[in-house]
Enzyme design. Structure first.
Site, mmCIF file in Angstrom:
data_model
loop_
_atom_site.group_PDB
_atom_site.id
_atom_site.type_symbol
_atom_site.label_atom_id
_atom_site.label_comp_id
_atom_site.label_asym_id
_atom_site.label_seq_id
_atom_site.Cartn_x
_atom_site.Cartn_y
_atom_site.Cartn_z
ATOM 1 C CD1 TRP A 110 40.191 32.418 42.806
ATOM 2 C CD2 TRP A 110 39.474 33.565 44.852
ATOM 3 N NE1 TRP A 110 40.808 33.819 42.497
ATOM 4 C CE2 TRP A 110 40.568 34.778 43.952
ATOM 5 C CE3 TRP A 110 39.204 33.716 46.160
ATOM 6 C CZ2 TRP A 110 41.210 35.810 44.847
ATOM 7 C CZ3 TRP A 110 39.878 35.058 46.503
ATOM 8 C CH2 TRP A 110 40.419 36.003 46.568
ATOM 9 C CG ASN A 111 35.166 36.015 44.961
ATOM 10 O OD1 ASN A 111 34.654 35.538 44.070
ATOM 11 N ND2 ASN A 111 35.019 37.003 45.686
ATOM 12 C CE LYS A 139 39.223 26.983 33.974
ATOM 13 N NZ LYS A 139 39.392 27.316 35.056
ATOM 14 N N PRO A 140 35.202 26.351 36.163
ATOM 15 C CG PRO A 140 35.575 24.741 38.082
ATOM 16 C CD PRO A 140 35.149 24.920 36.197
ATOM 17 C CB ALA A 141 38.271 29.717 40.237
ATOM 18 N N GLY A 177 35.031 37.673 37.943
ATOM 19 C CA GLY A 177 36.351 38.054 38.804
ATOM 20 C C GLY A 177 37.592 39.433 38.163
ATOM 21 C CB SER A 178 41.415 40.137 38.231
ATOM 22 O OG SER A 178 41.451 39.998 36.666
ATOM 23 C CD GLU A 196 28.355 41.644 38.013
ATOM 24 O OE1 GLU A 196 28.957 42.324 37.991
ATOM 25 O OE2 GLU A 196 27.448 41.384 37.268
ATOM 26 C CG LEU A 197 34.896 42.778 35.184
ATOM 27 C CD1 LEU A 197 35.893 43.548 33.896
ATOM 28 C CD2 LEU A 197 35.587 41.423 34.990
ATOM 29 C CB CYS A 205 33.996 42.184 43.024
ATOM 30 S SG CYS A 205 31.949 41.592 43.355
ATOM 31 C CD GLU A 214 38.848 44.396 44.309
ATOM 32 O OE1 GLU A 214 39.052 45.260 42.089
ATOM 33 O OE2 GLU A 214 37.708 44.704 44.329
HETATM 34 C C1 SIN Z 1 28.191 38.504 46.191
HETATM 35 O O1 SIN Z 1 27.749 39.628 47.480
HETATM 36 O O2 SIN Z 1 27.080 38.733 45.417
HETATM 37 C C2 SIN Z 1 29.703 38.695 45.736
HETATM 38 C C3 SIN Z 1 30.137 39.621 45.410
HETATM 39 C C4 SIN Z 1 31.805 38.793 44.385
HETATM 40 O O3 SIN Z 1 31.843 38.833 43.441
HETATM 41 O O4 SIN Z 1 32.780 39.113 44.822
#
Ligand code: SIN
Length: 494
Positions: A166-167, A190-192, A244-245, A266-267, A300, A397
């Site tokens: 979602w971010n 699958k979106p958030a 995500g997490s 990517e966590l 992240c 975090e």
């Molecule tokens: C990004 O800076 O490319 C996104 C980082 C993230 O997944 O929060």
């Protein structure tokens, strides 16, 4: 139909704009209403802005079937044809920049300039992989047996399940579908639950750009575990990419074990942001504003532990408090706003818990520290001083608008503390000393290092971490690798 009960001119125009989003999901080239719907809420005022198809596990299986059916013809297209479709997607993405920005603002609460930045960043992955499609090179290898030719080439991995956070609901999707489509894969996205609209908008753009039916499917749902269960267990899905997490990433990885899927993750980041006594403090401050507060402080790669050397700690702390206190917080439709709400109530509750824990352990709340007295999920931009490793803010975090300031004395000490985490995505440090620059760049256990900069994210460089932060790399010339298998052919011709 998408609703605009929030009754905002900007929001309404975005939802009834040229992309004409219905809130329906996309399965096998058909827009699907679903047997149930769920509401999407603007976190900046609590208004319902859309009603979206709430698909179930069976719908997801149908999407996988559609992707499997579409895969053969798509992978056989010329790389140039796939590149042309992605280029068209890029052009449409940019043509609809304002509309996509508003859609993103209304579901994520991002300030307009921030959201616009994400849309442009998102478009850049479509453009980049439109070009990279034609660079899916293999090798010829000098023969090891007389007359036996050896060649390698890259094949698409197959159907990919792409699970988007979602971010960055726009850019994290394009960073995945760009290389997937370029390589010749078909996808089920699958979106958030909080932010499905940006994904649906990109699916619409894909349709307009000529992505064949079934190549790009979107399963919107409130049942994340049910959908995740299908994507991770169906043997026709050959790869999962998840941002995500860390907790969910590990769970998905375990679920993928039975069918031995390729997994890209990517966590969590836990990025250290280190300011040495010899830093240019004005540069460090400006870069801190980007590294910490971009995307409503929910990235992240966000600066998580702000380590400041003792000689400049007091000065830099007051510079930070002064600068952060000047940020204009509000709803994206208000003029001059540069910072918005956290995504939902559960993130808001987490912010309270972090501050209470720090307060109980004698940290200094230098700025903010509580929910704002207005509709929506706004937490005051908060700066906490004298944070120690005993506090949650010194170990975990934050993923939200709290900046913990931590004092340190020596380079050796800060390196040890910065590396004392299971994460290793991004790290930032600020110094004018060339030898220290090299020592720190080498010593930090992190996939990406920013030296005198707070922004490492860019299409052209490999995004990813070490330790428990990542598997694989996204973007850059390496981004295609995760969506291809390297095949080797031994050909005896003499
Ligand atoms: C990004 O800076 O490319 C996104 C980082 C993230 O997944 O929060």
């Amino acid at each position: 139909m998408l609703l605009s009960r929030g009754a905002r001119a900007l929001g309404s125009s975005a939802l009834s704009g040229a992309l004409a989003l219905s809130g329906d999901a996309l399965v096998g080239g058909e827009w699907v209403r679903g047997s149930a719907r769920f509401d999407v809420v603007d976190p900046g005022n609590g208004a319902v802005v859309a009603s979206v198809a709430d698909l179930d596990a069976d719908d997801c299986t149908r999407a996988v079937e559609a992707a499997q059916t579409a895969l053969g013809p798509w992978r056989r297209t010329l790389a140039k044809e796939r590149g042309d479709v992605l280029r068209r997607m890029y052009e449409l993405h940019m043509e609809h920049l304002d509309e996509l920005t508003e859609i993103l603002c209304m579901e994520s609460g991002k300030a307009t300039a921030d959201a616009r930045g994400e849309i442009i960043y998102g478009a850049s992955f479509l453009e980049w992989f439109a070009e990279e499609a034609r660079r899916m090179y293999g090798d010829t290898v000098p023969e090891a047996v007389p007359g036996r030719k050896i060649l390698t080439y890259r094949e698409p991995v197959g159907v990919c399940g792409l699970i988007v956070p979602w971010n960055f609901p726009n850019a994290m999707l394009t960073r995945k579908i760009g290389p997937a489509l370029a390589a010749g894969c078909s996808v089920v996205c699958k979106p958030a639950q909080d932010t499905p609209l940006s994904t649906l908008a990109i699916a619409k753009i894909g349709e307009l750009a000529g992505v064949p039916p079934g190549v790009l499917n979107v399963v919107t749902s409130t049942n994340s575990s049910g959908i995740g269960g299908v994507l991770t267990s169906d043997p026709r899905v050959r790869k999962i990419s998840f941002t995500g997490s860390t907790k969910i990433g590990k769970m998905l990885m375990r679920q993928c074990a039975d069918t031995v899927k390729r997994v890209s993750l990517e966590l969590g980041g836990n990025a250290p942001f280190i300011v040495f006594d010899d830093a240019d403090l004005d540069v460090a401050l400006e870069q801190f504003m980007t590294a910490k507060w971009r995307s409503n402080a929910q990235a992240c790669v966000a600066a998580n532990f702000i380590y400041v050397q003792s000689g400049v700690y007091d000065k830099f702390s007051s510079m930070v408090v002064d600068r952060v206190s000047k940020m204009k917080v509000g709803h994206y439709t208000e003029p001059g706003v540069d910072f918005g709400p956290v995504i939902n109530k559960s993130q808001l509750d987490m912010m309270h818990e972090f501050v209470e824990d720090a307060r109980e352990k004698d940290a200094k709340i230098l700025l903010g520290g509580k929910q704002m007295d207005r509709p929506g999920t706004f937490f005051e931009p908060t700066v906490v001083g004298d944070v120690t490793d005993a506090m949650r803010l010194g170990r975990e975090e934050v993923f939200g608008p709290i900046a913990p300031l931590i004092k340190f004395d020596t380079e050796e000490e800060v390196l040890e503390r910065a590396n004392a985490t299971e994460a290793g995505l991004a790290a930032y440090f600020f110094t004018e000393n060339a030898k220290r620059t090299w020592r720190m760049s080498q010593g930090l256990e992190s996939g990406m290092v920013g030296v005198n900069t707070g922004l490492v994210s860019t299409t052209v460089a490999p995004f990813g971490g070490v330790k428990q932060s990542s598997l694989g790399r996204e973007g850059s010339k390496y981004g295609l690798d995760d969506y291809t298998n390297l095949k080797y052919i031994a050909m005896q011709i003499e």
